[in-house]
Design a protein around this motif. Structure first.
Motif, PDB file in Angstrom:
ATOM      1  N   ASN A  29      15.354  95.730 -11.618  1.00 45.14           N
ATOM      2  CA  ASN A  29      15.161  97.170 -11.437  1.00 45.14           C
ATOM      3  C   ASN A  29      16.102  97.715 -10.375  1.00 45.14           C
ATOM      4  N   TRP A  42      17.209 100.833  -8.043  1.00 42.01           N
ATOM      5  CA  TRP A  42      16.489 101.933  -7.423  1.00 42.01           C
ATOM      6  C   TRP A  42      17.261 102.451  -6.202  1.00 42.01           C
ATOM      7  N   CYS A  96      15.308 108.425  -4.655  1.00 40.07           N
ATOM      8  CA  CYS A  96      15.000 108.626  -6.075  1.00 40.07           C
ATOM      9  C   CYS A  96      13.488 108.693  -6.284  1.00 40.07           C
ATOM     10  N   THR A 130      16.373  99.741 -15.519  1.00 39.93           N
ATOM     11  CA  THR A 130      15.722  98.432 -15.560  1.00 39.93           C
ATOM     12  C   THR A 130      16.224  97.620 -16.744  1.00 39.93           C
ATOM     13  N   GLU A 134       7.623 104.274  -9.979  1.00 36.49           N
ATOM     14  CA  GLU A 134       7.445 103.081 -10.806  1.00 36.49           C
ATOM     15  C   GLU A 134       7.151 101.813 -10.008  1.00 36.49           C
ATOM     16  N   CYS A 175      12.071 106.446  -8.983  1.00 35.97           N
ATOM     17  CA  CYS A 175      12.096 105.051  -8.530  1.00 35.97           C
ATOM     18  C   CYS A 175      10.832 104.739  -7.735  1.00 35.97           C
ATOM     19  N   ARG A 176      10.453 105.651  -6.880  1.00 34.26           N
ATOM     20  CA  ARG A 176       9.242 105.471  -6.075  1.00 34.26           C
ATOM     21  C   ARG A 176       8.006 105.404  -6.980  1.00 34.26           C
ATOM     22  N   GLY A 201      14.387  93.714  -7.334  1.00 37.10           N
ATOM     23  CA  GLY A 201      14.737  95.093  -7.029  1.00 37.10           C
ATOM     24  C   GLY A 201      16.120  95.132  -6.418  1.00 37.10           C
ATOM     25  N   LEU A 247      19.447 106.565 -12.243  1.00 34.32           N
ATOM     26  CA  LEU A 247      18.350 105.777 -11.672  1.00 34.32           C
ATOM     27  C   LEU A 247      17.020 106.402 -12.049  1.00 34.32           C
ATOM     28  N   PRO A 248      15.979 105.588 -12.113  1.00 32.98           N
ATOM     29  CA  PRO A 248      15.977 104.128 -12.085  1.00 32.98           C
ATOM     30  C   PRO A 248      16.510 103.546 -13.393  1.00 32.98           C
TER      31      PRO A 248
END
Length: 163
Positions: A53, A55, A59, A131, A65, A62-63, A84, A128-129
């Motif tokens: 992931n 991140w 973002c 994955t 998820e 991002c936070r 990460g 972003l994000p």
């Protein structure tokens, strides 16, 4: 068969996309710094099913998820690893962020390598994000631009665990 078809259809609408043409080689060739600013060769994760992931602290999605990433790792502890990779230049702020969000999985800072690494791994727009889901053979089996949710993990976990 019906279950597989349903998962396939769900995957189409969940935002996951098949990643046939993406090689994981750039990931395993990379050396990134951990949160103590020490270099770590990502080659050490080769041969393990991975959720990788990308991140950044700034973002919002991002936070959002991070709790799902933590739950997924806990549910598959020892079977699937979550990594990460922060698009960050400095370890200290990223370390504070990881602590504040209780990120209990390996977290790295990409420094200048972040955007080129994401692009080499199929994220041409560097959004972003982002994955990637990589099986134990190093095949990128799915990718997702945007927030990963429980449904995304449900759709891909069987393929990740396949021998």
């Amino acid at each position: 068969m019906r279950k597989l078809f349903a998962l396939f259809i769900f995957g189409l609408f969940s935002g996951l996309t098949v990643a046939d043409e993406i090689s994981s080689a750039p990931l395993f060739a990379a050396t990134l710094n951990d949160l103590d600013d020490k270099p770590v060769a990502l080659e050490r994760y080769k041969g393990k099913p991975l959720v990788v992931n990308f991140w950044a602290r700034w973002c919002g999605p991002c936070r959002a998820e991070i709790p799902e990433l933590i739950k997924f790792r806990a549910a598959h502890k020892g079977k699937i690893e979550v990594l990460g990779i922060g698009i960050e230049d400095k370890a200290e702020p990223a370390k504070d962020f990881a602590k504040a969000y209780e990120m209990d999985y390996p977290v790295f800072i990409a420094k200048a390598q972040g955007i080129p690494l994401m692009q080499a791994l199929g994220n041409t727009k560097a959004g972003l994000p982002y994955t990637l889901f990589i099986d134990r053979n190093g095949n990128v089996i799915q990718k997702k631009m945007g927030v990963v949710r429980k449904a995304d993990f449900d759709a891909v976990q069987e393929a990740l665990l396949k021998k």
